[in-house]
Design an enzyme around this catalytic site. Structure first.
Site, PDB file in Angstrom:
ATOM      1  N   HIS A 273     -27.195  -5.256 -13.835  1.00  8.06           N
ATOM      2  CA  HIS A 273     -26.341  -5.123 -15.018  1.00  8.06           C
ATOM      3  C   HIS A 273     -26.423  -3.696 -15.543  1.00  8.06           C
ATOM      4  O   HIS A 273     -27.503  -3.123 -15.615  1.00  8.06           O
ATOM      5  CB  HIS A 273     -26.814  -6.091 -16.113  1.00  8.06           C
ATOM      6  CG  HIS A 273     -26.068  -5.930 -17.404  1.00  8.06           C
ATOM      7  ND1 HIS A 273     -24.794  -6.398 -17.578  1.00  8.06           N
ATOM      8  CD2 HIS A 273     -26.431  -5.333 -18.577  1.00  8.06           C
ATOM      9  CE1 HIS A 273     -24.394  -6.105 -18.806  1.00  8.06           C
ATOM     10  NE2 HIS A 273     -25.378  -5.462 -19.431  1.00  8.06           N
TER      11      HIS A 273
ATOM     12  N   GLY B  29       5.555  -6.079   9.563  1.00  3.68           N
ATOM     13  CA  GLY B  29       4.468  -6.663  10.342  1.00  3.68           C
ATOM     14  C   GLY B  29       4.209  -5.913  11.637  1.00  3.68           C
ATOM     15  O   GLY B  29       4.714  -4.815  11.861  1.00  3.68           O
TER      16      GLY B  29
ATOM     17  N   GLU C 186       0.828  -1.210   0.000  1.00  2.00           N
ATOM     18  CA  GLU C 186       0.000   0.000   0.000  1.00  2.00           C
ATOM     19  C   GLU C 186       0.862   1.260   0.000  1.00  2.00           C
ATOM     20  O   GLU C 186       0.567   2.216  -0.725  1.00  2.00           O
ATOM     21  CB  GLU C 186      -0.949  -0.013   1.202  1.00  2.00           C
ATOM     22  CG  GLU C 186      -2.062  -1.043   1.076  1.00  2.00           C
ATOM     23  CD  GLU C 186      -3.107  -0.951   2.170  1.00  2.00           C
ATOM     24  OE1 GLU C 186      -4.116  -1.648   2.073  1.00  2.00           O
ATOM     25  OE2 GLU C 186      -2.907  -0.170   3.141  1.00  2.00           O
TER      26      GLU C 186
END
Length: 571
Positions: free
Chosen positions: A539, A357, A268
């Site tokens: 759609h 992390g 990111e």
């Protein structure tokens, strides 16, 4: 959630860490779970009904573990309580638990030693999405090919760094204020100070230099989150060597920045920095970039997100020492081979972002008072988030959710775990299916996933004796994606052809983070492919990517429930 305590060993590279036990579980019977991340009240909307139902005693759940006798060693539990529930930590997990407890009619207090919103709102997912919104628009405006394909002419795009930083900071403030107001308006007591468990059903809190306060509760939830994990040998100065906490302030946009770690956080930020003009060098310990993703999705993502951009990378190496810039000298990074540990290279860059992390924030909680020993900093819990003591026994009335337990380091996972705990303490047994919780990386285009990767599914199938099939569909066949000139993308379904069970779904493409929820909710509710094929999608929409994906799967059984529904009467 947090985008972030010390611990002896390295935690998973990404803040989207998955507990290995959870990944080994089969997708079992459906659970009636209301998922939530940041509830709608955080954005200033009302409408939550305060239930006045009385509290239901929680009956025996058939636990195989013994109940801890630590209460005898740490004082007698109080006979009456100040609150039904005390939550330590006012991040997304604690907030989600608090609001659900209000619905259940509980008297609640939430203790916060920093600021309401925790890591997610103040130092991670909320401000990072503000920066990514800017990078997405910059990337679009900078693409001459994209603009010309739409018939648009745009002069050179530019940005104001402080204006971008203010956008992220203003969003933090708004969400933090809304979270605080939502809890106060619902009668949740917000207690300011550092919370510490001092004994069974008893917590103290207070600020440094002031007397501590003691409060009691029938049940306690620990929800203290995590902080950025910085490996040994790396010196963080907050200016030229930074963590995600610092990067979100966007105090500078360096011409060249090294990003250590190519997981969600690193990816990111590479999207943000390259859109704003930086050159990026990835440093990854494993042999390939994006190690946490399904390999096929990762390969496509690398072709789109890495190769065409000003990004180079070193894989299979550790950064053993990083020294901040000083006295006119650049940041230096010493690399060694991840396998042989032999010196590999030395890099000199303008800045380095440590994206290795996150580590649980569990120091100072008083866990020693209740005989709890952390595992690499994480608080051990069972499948119901109940805390386990050093002897392997369950501690009555004590739970831990979110990053602090390490099961799944995601903000919405923390919230879901908190809701699950509230269900239990109000009399309804509940076990959260972590395999049905989605994850997303908000690059441009986005990446999302839920459940098992193909390799994990095949390993599980081999162990349990069933067949695995894979279906795929491309965004290039989707009308809405083509209308936006965003046809680069892939959706992948991993399933059991014998019964139609969804094992995993992985998406790379426009708005993948939004599309994944049809799959995750189907998994949470136990809906199989032969039934979801009958769902109708508007759609033209991007949702038809999933529609085509499910319809392309070859299942050997017929639909479980597809009785025709009568047409509504036109008015």
């Amino acid at each position: 959630m947090h985008s972030i305590c010390s611990q002896a060993t390295t935690v998973p590279r990404s803040n989207f860490a998955f507990d290995s036990r959870s990944l080994a579980l089969a997708i079992s019977k459906p659970f009636n779970l209301r998922f939530c991340g940041i509830r709608k009240e955080a954005f200033g909307f009302s409408g939550l009904i305060h239930s006045c139902s009385s509290r239901v005693p929680f009956s025996c759940r058939g636990h195989s573990k013994k109940i801890s006798a630590s209460a005898e060693n740490n004082g007698t539990p109080p006979k009456s309580f100040d609150y039904d529930l005390i939550i330590i930590g006012a991040g997304v997990g604690g907030h989600g638990a608090a609001l659900h407890a209000v619905e259940k009619g509980l008297k609640i207090a939430i203790i916060e030693g920093d600021v309401v919103g925790g890591t997610c709102v103040n130092r991670s997912c909320v401000p990072s999405k503000a920066l990514l919104a800017v990078s997405g628009k910059m990337r679009e405006l900078q693409s001459d090919h994209h603009m010309k394909a739409l018939g648009l002419q745009v002069s050179a795009a530019g940005y104001d760094r402080q204006g971008v930083a203010d956008h992220a900071n203003n969003l933090d403030s708004k969400i933090r204020s809304n979270l605080t107001n939502s809890m106060k308006s619902l009668g949740v007591d917000i207690l300011t100070g550092v919370g510490t468990v001092v004994g069974p059903q008893k917590v103290k809190y207070g600020k440094i230099g002031f007397p501590d306060n003691i409060v009691t509760a029938k049940d306690i939830i620990i929800a203290t989150g995590s902080v950025p994990f910085v490996p040994k040998g790396i010196e963080v100065d907050g200016k030229t060597v930074i963590t995600s906490d610092h990067a979100l302030k966007l105090e500078s946009v360096p011409d060249w920045i090294a990003i250590v770690g190519s997981g969600y956080i690193g990816l990111e930020f590479s999207d943000v920095y390259t859109a704003l003009g930086s050159e990026v060098t990835f440093i990854e310990a494993l042999d390939q970039l994006m190690p946490g993703f399904d390999p096929e999705i990762g390969k496509l993502a690398q072709r789109v997100l890495i190769n065409p951009r000003k990004i180079v990378y070193h894989t299979g190496v550790f950064a053993t020492k990083i020294t901040p810039a000083k006295d006119g000298k650049p940041v230096t990074i010493e690399l060694i081979d991840a396998k042989t540990k032999e010196p590999k290279d030395t890099l000199e860059v303008y800045a380095a972002l440590i994206a290795t992390g996150r580590a649980p924030f569990t120091n100072g909680l008083g866990l020693e008072n209740i005989n709890v020993v952390t595992q690499r900093g994480f608080i051990p819990v069972d499948e119901r988030m109940q805390v386990i003591d050093a002897n392997g026994n369950l501690i009555p009335h004590l739970y831990c959710i979110g990053d602090a337990n390490g099961k799944m380091m995601l903000a919405h996972a923390a919230s879901a775990q908190g809701i699950s705990v509230v269900e239990q303490v109000t009399g309804r047994d509940h076990v959260l299916n972590h395999l049905s919780i989605p994850a997303a990386c908000f690059t441009h285009p986005e990446i999302s996933m839920v459940g098992l990767t193909e390799s994990q599914a095949r390993e599980k199938a081999e162990n349990e004796g069933f067949e695995v099939s894979v279906a795929k569909t491309s965004f290039k066949a989707n009308t809405k994606a083509l209308a936006e000139n965003e046809g680069e993308g892939l959706a992948k379904l991993i399933y059991r052809p014998d019964n139609g069970e969804i094992l995993g779904v992985h998406i790379f493409g426009l708005h993948a983070a939004d599309l994944i929820h049809e799959a995750s909710n189907a998994m949470a509710l136990g809906t199989h492919i032969q039934d979801i094929k009958f769902a109708v999608h508007a759609h033209p929409t991007l949702s038809e990517v999933l529609d085509e994906l499910f319809k392309s799967a070859k299942v050997k059984v017929t639909a479980l429930n597809h009785a025709p529904v009568s047409e509504p009467v036109a008015v």
